[in-house]
Design a protein around this motif. Structure first.
Motif, PDB file in Angstrom:
ATOM      1  N   LEU B 247     -78.414-106.533   9.263  1.00  0.00           N
ATOM      2  CA  LEU B 247     -78.312-105.663   8.086  1.00  0.00           C
ATOM      3  C   LEU B 247     -78.041-106.480   6.833  1.00  0.00           C
ATOM      4  CD1 LEU B 247     -78.217-102.575   7.321  1.00  0.00           C
ATOM      5  CD2 LEU B 247     -75.753-102.792   7.409  1.00  0.00           C
ATOM      6  N   VAL B 248     -77.118-107.440   6.957  1.00  0.00           N
ATOM      7  CA  VAL B 248     -76.766-108.279   5.809  1.00  0.00           C
ATOM      8  C   VAL B 248     -77.979-109.097   5.367  1.00  0.00           C
ATOM      9  CG1 VAL B 248     -75.386-110.265   5.084  1.00  0.00           C
ATOM     10  CG2 VAL B 248     -74.305-108.385   6.315  1.00  0.00           C
ATOM     11  N   VAL B 249     -78.703-109.664   6.350  1.00  0.00           N
ATOM     12  CA  VAL B 249     -79.895-110.447   6.015  1.00  0.00           C
ATOM     13  C   VAL B 249     -80.941-109.555   5.356  1.00  0.00           C
ATOM     14  CG1 VAL B 249     -81.838-111.727   7.020  1.00  0.00           C
ATOM     15  CG2 VAL B 249     -79.509-112.191   7.792  1.00  0.00           C
ATOM     16  N   GLY B 250     -81.119-108.342   5.930  1.00  0.00           N
ATOM     17  CA  GLY B 250     -82.092-107.396   5.371  1.00  0.00           C
ATOM     18  C   GLY B 250     -81.741-107.007   3.948  1.00  0.00           C
ATOM     19  N   LEU B 251     -80.451-106.725   3.706  1.00  0.00           N
ATOM     20  CA  LEU B 251     -80.005-106.334   2.363  1.00  0.00           C
ATOM     21  C   LEU B 251     -80.185-107.490   1.379  1.00  0.00           C
ATOM     22  CD1 LEU B 251     -76.776-104.220   3.013  1.00  0.00           C
ATOM     23  CD2 LEU B 251     -78.950-103.433   2.076  1.00  0.00           C
ATOM     24  N   ALA B 252     -79.881-108.691   1.854  1.00  0.00           N
ATOM     25  CA  ALA B 252     -80.028-109.857   0.979  1.00  0.00           C
ATOM     26  C   ALA B 252     -81.495-110.052   0.600  1.00  0.00           C
ATOM     27  CB  ALA B 252     -79.487-111.104   1.675  1.00  0.00           C
ATOM     28  N   LEU B 253     -82.387-109.877   1.593  1.00  0.00           N
ATOM     29  CA  LEU B 253     -83.820-110.023   1.309  1.00  0.00           C
ATOM     30  C   LEU B 253     -84.294-108.941   0.348  1.00  0.00           C
ATOM     31  CD1 LEU B 253     -85.259-110.942   4.837  1.00  0.00           C
ATOM     32  CD2 LEU B 253     -85.193-112.383   2.791  1.00  0.00           C
ATOM     33  N   ALA B 254     -83.806-107.698   0.589  1.00  0.00           N
ATOM     34  CA  ALA B 254     -84.198-106.587  -0.279  1.00  0.00           C
ATOM     35  C   ALA B 254     -83.703-106.824  -1.699  1.00  0.00           C
ATOM     36  CB  ALA B 254     -83.637-105.282   0.272  1.00  0.00           C
ATOM     37  N   ALA B 255     -82.441-107.315  -1.808  1.00  0.00           N
ATOM     38  CA  ALA B 255     -81.869-107.575  -3.139  1.00  0.00           C
ATOM     39  C   ALA B 255     -82.669-108.665  -3.845  1.00  0.00           C
ATOM     40  CB  ALA B 255     -80.413-107.987  -3.004  1.00  0.00           C
ATOM     41  N   ALA B 256     -83.091-109.680  -3.081  1.00  0.00           N
ATOM     42  CA  ALA B 256     -83.856-110.773  -3.678  1.00  0.00           C
ATOM     43  C   ALA B 256     -85.201-110.283  -4.190  1.00  0.00           C
ATOM     44  CB  ALA B 256     -84.064-111.884  -2.654  1.00  0.00           C
ATOM     45  N   ASN B 257     -85.810-109.310  -3.455  1.00  0.00           N
ATOM     46  CA  ASN B 257     -87.106-108.785  -3.875  1.00  0.00           C
ATOM     47  C   ASN B 257     -86.989-107.777  -5.006  1.00  0.00           C
ATOM     48  OD1 ASN B 257     -88.877-110.198  -2.197  1.00  0.00           O
ATOM     49  ND2 ASN B 257     -88.261-108.932  -0.449  1.00  0.00           N
ATOM     50  N   LEU B 258     -85.896-106.969  -4.947  1.00  0.00           N
ATOM     51  CA  LEU B 258     -85.743-105.904  -5.930  1.00  0.00           C
ATOM     52  C   LEU B 258     -85.150-106.413  -7.241  1.00  0.00           C
ATOM     53  CD1 LEU B 258     -84.479-102.934  -3.743  1.00  0.00           C
ATOM     54  CD2 LEU B 258     -86.638-103.073  -4.980  1.00  0.00           C
ATOM     55  N   GLY B 259     -84.469-107.566  -7.177  1.00  0.00           N
ATOM     56  CA  GLY B 259     -83.802-108.092  -8.379  1.00  0.00           C
ATOM     57  C   GLY B 259     -84.723-108.195  -9.583  1.00  0.00           C
ATOM     58  N   PRO B 260     -85.866-108.902  -9.442  1.00  0.00           N
ATOM     59  CA  PRO B 260     -86.779-109.026 -10.578  1.00  0.00           C
ATOM     60  C   PRO B 260     -87.318-107.683 -11.062  1.00  0.00           C
ATOM     61  CG  PRO B 260     -87.345-110.558  -8.805  1.00  0.00           C
ATOM     62  CD  PRO B 260     -86.312-109.649  -8.265  1.00  0.00           C
ATOM     63  N   LEU B 261     -87.551-106.755 -10.090  1.00  0.00           N
ATOM     64  CA  LEU B 261     -88.072-105.431 -10.439  1.00  0.00           C
ATOM     65  C   LEU B 261     -87.066-104.676 -11.295  1.00  0.00           C
ATOM     66  CD1 LEU B 261     -90.405-103.421  -9.909  1.00  0.00           C
ATOM     67  CD2 LEU B 261     -89.025-102.533  -8.048  1.00  0.00           C
ATOM     68  N   ALA B 262     -85.766-104.709 -10.822  1.00  0.00           N
ATOM     69  CA  ALA B 262     -84.712-103.987 -11.544  1.00  0.00           C
ATOM     70  C   ALA B 262     -84.519-104.580 -12.934  1.00  0.00           C
ATOM     71  CB  ALA B 262     -83.416-104.043 -10.753  1.00  0.00           C
ATOM     72  N   ALA B 263     -84.748-105.905 -13.030  1.00  0.00           N
ATOM     73  CA  ALA B 263     -84.554-106.572 -14.320  1.00  0.00           C
ATOM     74  C   ALA B 263     -85.767-106.353 -15.231  1.00  0.00           C
ATOM     75  CB  ALA B 263     -84.317-108.054 -14.102  1.00  0.00           C
ATOM     76  N   GLY B 264     -86.743-105.608 -14.722  1.00  0.00           N
ATOM     77  CA  GLY B 264     -87.908-105.316 -15.535  1.00  0.00           C
ATOM     78  C   GLY B 264     -88.969-106.398 -15.486  1.00  0.00           C
TER      79      GLY B 264
END
Lengths: 243, 265
Positions: B247-264
């Motif tokens: 779960l932690v690895v999955g969340l970290a991967l998701a955060a890494a992918n979503l980070g640029p998107l959230a930042a626009g």
């Protein structure tokens, strides 16, 4: 059937014989489990009738949305309820209602009836799940406090603590729901303590400690989990701000 | 094998080296095990092939789960809207929401729409495997994956529990441990009830299995109650740890992918 009724009545009156009978091995456990099933089905009758009435009158998605939105407005008074949370909830409600309004192979009223009966039939499993979980944790606490109950004896005796929840059948009476639930919980807790004392052959004071221990442990665990999540969020926010 | 010296009076030792007359077929064995009948556990433990007896029980329980799941899916289909129509309706509702329109019309709106569509499509590809959505994939899951995971789960948990019990001083063999632990899966038979649409078993099955696993290990290893409990919990803790790590690895991967998107970006 008579034995089940007698067992339930005995538990309500805190009779030691009832707990001994419930805790007398596999046969007692089976009978006590039957009590849980009857209580859950009885307590759920009100919800079943409401579901059947809804199925019969054919509530439209718009009406359902209005009801949910009215409840949502009450939630908005809670501290920390932000606009983003509201938007997410509205989106979820709209999505579910939109999907719910799509045609199904069986006619809509029949679908609602089947689902209502399914929810009602599932109530014994939900009640039994919480009974098993809490009794197992209380048994560990009781054993640590010098208790002597075997697993089936503890489960059979504490199953009877669910009997007062039959009171919630009357929850449909206006303004009585919360009071009845509180009364059922208090009565159930007293029976649980008495059952724990009887099954473990221990004094009431220790049985109270065994009853309270799982709740206390769960509160501590949830607090730790919440603290861990908060720390993780703060670290993520700091990392995002730094990056 | 001897009963543990610290067995408590309320927790009587199981008669050793006895084959009490009792349940003889798997279904009756499952029913007896469900109610903590010591004779059921003793019968499997003391049989010439406890692993074989356990395997038969595990296969029967897996078959019950598979058939119940498949039948339940069929009945769910009768009370559910068409999944493709539901997919379209969900997407349209999302696209019509203020939240979606606000982001779609902002900077990077096109990328947001592409990402949102990709996530939505991904969800609908995964959903049949992890939810009760009536679909051929759901049917395949019930008929193939559920029984396979059920039997593999029994072998995995059984082996870990055996190792933990031996580490903690248990004296039972591998075959008897696996044999009696198959009986601990008896609450899986409750899946029969889930054939009814909308009926949920919830956590009952898990808690009941945990209690039966304690009872099963106790009948083979003769450990005191504390060690017995630790042996049973250890396997579950190992699995929980693995799942948490995933779960932690999955969340970290998701955060890494979503980070640029959230930042626009």
């Amino acid at each position: 059937m008579n034995d089940t009724w007698r067992l339930a009545l005995g538990a309500l009156q805190l009779k030691d014989e009832a707990f001994r009978e419930g805790g007398r091995g596999p046969a007692g456990l089976r009978q006590a489990a039957l009590v849980v099933v009857f209580v859950a089905l009885l307590a759920g009758l009100g919800t079943l009738v409401t579901g059947l009435v809804d199925a019969a009158r054919g509530q439209s998605p718009e009406q359902a949305r209005d009801e949910i939105m009215a409840n949502l407005e009450q939630l908005e008074t809670l501290p920390g309820f932000s606009g983003a949370v509201r938007e997410a909830l509205v989106l979820a409600v709209d999505s579910v209602l939109r999907v719910e309004s799509l045609p199904t192979p069986l006619p809509r009223p029949l679908v609602l009836l089947i689902r209502s009966v399914g929810l009602w039939l599932g109530r014994p499993f939900a009640l039994a799940g919480s009974w098993f979980a809490y009794s197992l944790m209380a048994l560990v606490a009781a054993r640590l406090l010098g208790g002597k109950a075997s697993l089936p004896a503890m489960l059979g005796a504490t199953a009877l603590s669910n009997v007062p929840y039959a009171l919630t059948l009357l929850s449909f009476i206006p303004f009585c729901g919360a009071a009845l639930s509180a009364a059922a919980w208090a009565w159930s807790s007293i029976i649980f303590v008495k059952a724990t004392a009887a099954a473990n052959d221990m004094p009431i004071a220790r049985a109270i400690a065994a009853w309270a221990a799982p709740a206390a442990a769960l509160v501590v665990l949830w607090s730790l989990l919440l603290a861990a999540v908060l720390v993780a969020l703060i670290v993520l926010a700091l990392a995002a701000a730094g990056g | 094998m001897e009963a543990a010296a610290d067995n408590l009076p309320g927790d009587p030792a199981v008669p050793q080296n006895s084959r009490p007359a009792g349940p003889t077929d798997p279904l009756r064995l499952i029913w007896a095990a469900l109610w903590f009948h010591e004779a059921a556990y003793a019968e499997v433990r003391d049989s010439p092939s406890p692993f074989g007896r356990g395997l038969v029980v595990a296969l029967l329980l897996a078959a019950i789960s598979a058939v119940s799941g498949a039948l339940g899916l069929g009945l769910d289909w009768l009370v559910s809207p068409d999944s493709q129509a539901a997919r379209r309706a969900g997407l349209e509702t999302m696209q019509a929401s203020e939240w979606y329109r606000g982001l779609a019309q902002g900077p990077g709106g096109r990328e947001f729409e592409q990402q949102a569509q990709a996530f939505y499509d991904l969800w609908w590809q995964v959903a049949p495997f992890i939810t009760n959505l009536p679909s051929p994939a759901g049917l395949a899951r019930y008929l193939c994956l559920t029984p396979a995971f059920s039997v593999l789960g029994w072998l995995f948990f059984g082996s870990l529990t055996f190792a933990a019990a031996r580490l903690l001083g248990g004296r039972g063999g591998f075959g008897p441990t696996l044999g009696v632990l198959a009986l601990a899966g008896a609450p899986q038979a409750l899946d029969l009830f889930t054939v009814w649409p909308g009926l949920e078993i919830g956590a009952l099955s898990g808690w009941w299995s945990l209690a039966l696993a304690y009872w099963a290990v106790r009948s083979v290893h003769g450990l005191g109650w504390g060690r017995n409990l630790m042996a049973v919990l250890l396997a579950r803790l190992v699995l929980s740890g693995l799942m948490l790590a995933l779960l932690v690895v999955g969340l970290a991967l998701a955060a890494a992918n979503l980070g640029p998107l959230a930042a626009g970006g």
